[in-house]
Design a protein around this motif. Sequence first.
Motif, mmCIF file in Angstrom:
data_model
loop_
_atom_site.group_PDB
_atom_site.id
_atom_site.type_symbol
_atom_site.label_atom_id
_atom_site.label_comp_id
_atom_site.label_asym_id
_atom_site.label_seq_id
_atom_site.Cartn_x
_atom_site.Cartn_y
_atom_site.Cartn_z
ATOM 1 N N VAL A 43 0.619 -0.969 -0.230
ATOM 2 C CA VAL A 43 0.170 -0.100 0.493
ATOM 3 C C VAL A 43 1.067 1.403 0.006
ATOM 4 O O VAL A 43 0.666 2.432 -0.619
ATOM 5 N N LEU A 44 1.748 1.773 0.998
ATOM 6 C CA LEU A 44 2.819 2.658 0.926
ATOM 7 C C LEU A 44 3.289 2.723 -0.492
ATOM 8 O O LEU A 44 3.474 3.531 -0.519
ATOM 9 N N LYS A 45 4.041 1.270 -1.122
ATOM 10 C CA LYS A 45 4.509 1.775 -2.119
ATOM 11 C C LYS A 45 3.860 2.393 -3.422
ATOM 12 O O LYS A 45 3.901 2.815 -4.361
ATOM 13 N N SER A 46 2.255 2.208 -3.531
ATOM 14 C CA SER A 46 1.378 2.239 -4.642
ATOM 15 C C SER A 46 1.555 3.511 -3.900
ATOM 16 O O SER A 46 1.693 4.575 -5.069
ATOM 17 N N LEU A 47 2.139 3.704 -2.623
ATOM 18 C CA LEU A 47 1.032 5.622 -3.058
ATOM 19 C C LEU A 47 2.895 5.772 -3.133
ATOM 20 O O LEU A 47 2.219 7.520 -3.626
ATOM 21 N N GLN A 48 3.594 5.802 -2.704
ATOM 22 C CA GLN A 48 4.923 6.732 -3.022
ATOM 23 C C GLN A 48 4.679 6.861 -4.409
ATOM 24 O O GLN A 48 5.175 8.197 -5.113
ATOM 25 N N GLY A 49 4.852 5.874 -5.520
ATOM 26 C CA GLY A 49 4.083 5.617 -6.673
ATOM 27 C C GLY A 49 3.124 6.635 -7.709
ATOM 28 O O GLY A 49 4.027 7.446 -8.593
ATOM 29 N N LEU A 50 2.630 7.225 -7.208
ATOM 30 C CA LEU A 50 1.970 8.127 -6.747
ATOM 31 C C LEU A 50 2.514 9.440 -7.236
ATOM 32 O O LEU A 50 2.104 10.495 -8.367
ATOM 33 N N GLY A 51 3.228 9.486 -6.241
ATOM 34 C CA GLY A 51 4.278 10.947 -6.139
ATOM 35 C C GLY A 51 5.356 11.137 -7.089
ATOM 36 O O GLY A 51 5.436 11.766 -7.525
ATOM 37 N N PHE A 52 5.912 9.818 -7.423
ATOM 38 C CA PHE A 52 6.872 9.838 -8.634
ATOM 39 C C PHE A 52 6.670 10.082 -9.532
ATOM 40 O O PHE A 52 7.938 10.241 -10.293
ATOM 41 N N GLY A 53 5.567 9.332 -9.905
ATOM 42 C CA GLY A 53 5.086 9.748 -11.366
ATOM 43 C C GLY A 53 4.361 10.770 -11.873
ATOM 44 O O GLY A 53 4.519 11.624 -13.091
ATOM 45 N N GLY A 54 3.866 11.358 -10.668
ATOM 46 C CA GLY A 54 3.539 12.589 -10.854
ATOM 47 C C GLY A 54 5.002 13.842 -10.738
ATOM 48 O O GLY A 54 4.414 15.316 -11.431
ATOM 49 N N GLU A 55 6.108 13.576 -10.178
ATOM 50 C CA GLU A 55 6.635 14.704 -10.586
ATOM 51 C C GLU A 55 7.708 15.035 -11.842
ATOM 52 O O GLU A 55 7.580 15.797 -11.818
ATOM 53 N N TRP A 56 7.348 13.643 -11.807
ATOM 54 C CA TRP A 56 8.292 13.637 -13.795
ATOM 55 C C TRP A 56 6.983 15.508 -13.986
ATOM 56 O O TRP A 56 7.239 15.641 -15.554
#
Length: 427
Positions: free
Chosen positions: A106-119
């Motif tokens: 769950v936490l890594k999936s939520l992290q993914g939202l951020g790193f994809g959005g940052e690009w």
Amino acid sequence: MDWYREISKAEKRTLWGCFAGWALDGVDTQVFSLVIPTLIATWGIGKGQAGLIGGATLVAGALGGLLAGVLSDRIGRVKALQVTVLWFSLFTFLSAFAQNFEQLLVLKSLQGLGFGGEWTAGAVLLGETIRAKHRGKAMGIVQSAWGFGWAGAVLLYMIVFSWVSPEWAWRVLFAVGLLPASLVIYMRRNIEEPPREIKPAEQGEAHRPSALAILAGIFHPSVLRTTIVGALIGLGAHGGYHAITTWLPTYLKTERHLSVLGTGGYLAVVISAFIIGCFVSAWLQDKIGRRKNVILFAICCAVTVNVYVFLPVGDVAMLLLSFPLGLFSAGIPATLGALFNELYPQGVRGTGVGFCYNFGRVVSAVFPVLVGHMGNSMPIGQALGIDAGIAYGLVVVAALLLPETKGRRIATVPAQAASNEHSPKHV
């Protein structure tokens, strides 16, 4: 570096702010791949579960990229970038406290939202800040930050695991992921929001378009063709890349029995090639144009992959060939930021960039699957060569359907930059 001396202080601050963001993004993202063996040993999870965490993070990253694009069109580029940096930093940090597989998923999936959005947020901010004739160079250089972040993750991994026991070392690495949040302070003080035709703050909440309306804007008849063709480029670029990274190491290790794949030398070559490939693409796309650059790198990728799988390759040759393969595969994404920015009008630019890039990230999963299915009836190397040819062929065909955008001024270029441009074109 004459071009760098030519750009303004505001452009330089934005360039380095985005570079730092993408580099730190790369550190936080690549740490997981390095600690997978430790998690398997410590928690007793299977490789399939570890793969599920990685896959869920990537899918979430694609969704985050689309959402960040819409957000940047609605509240502004700088605010969207700040939100995404804080988001991926926070959830990387919280991952250090996960107690089981489910919590980490769950936490890594939520992290993914951020790193994809940052690009996405960073790409649009940079694209609208850097003047037209240097936009490609700036975007390509910032894309190379991922490689520096990757190298930084490897270095950090070596340091932490040499001082801390494995069962705690992986937690320390995730905890360090909170550091990028400090970058927001720099952004608030040094990076300006690019001028907009109508600033969100001036519109008022009542007149600000909804997220759904902004998303629908990239499917308006005036830009629908651009959205479709751009999405196909993203699909082919990511499809070829994921097919290679998924199957080429397996093929070379299991069928060719090459041992160099697991060595530090191989990793060093791949990371160096990625960084250099971004720099080469950065310079070249402002020389020959976005379309020709994408087509050139796509053809080179397809040819190099087929050399790998169809010609006899030993350890030394494979190590040498990994350099051009890494270089060519980096050249395409290093071009997409400038290309996609220049294809869309201002009001839906963030959404368009986010959709074209991230649609490909999600749907490209079909290419590695296709290699696996084709491998049931033919050698896996042959299947990989054909699959890469299809993916990069799609990039070539789609690029030919787009206009050349090199030198195109977009409406938000600062006045001091616009005065230096020749024969301006407006989106």
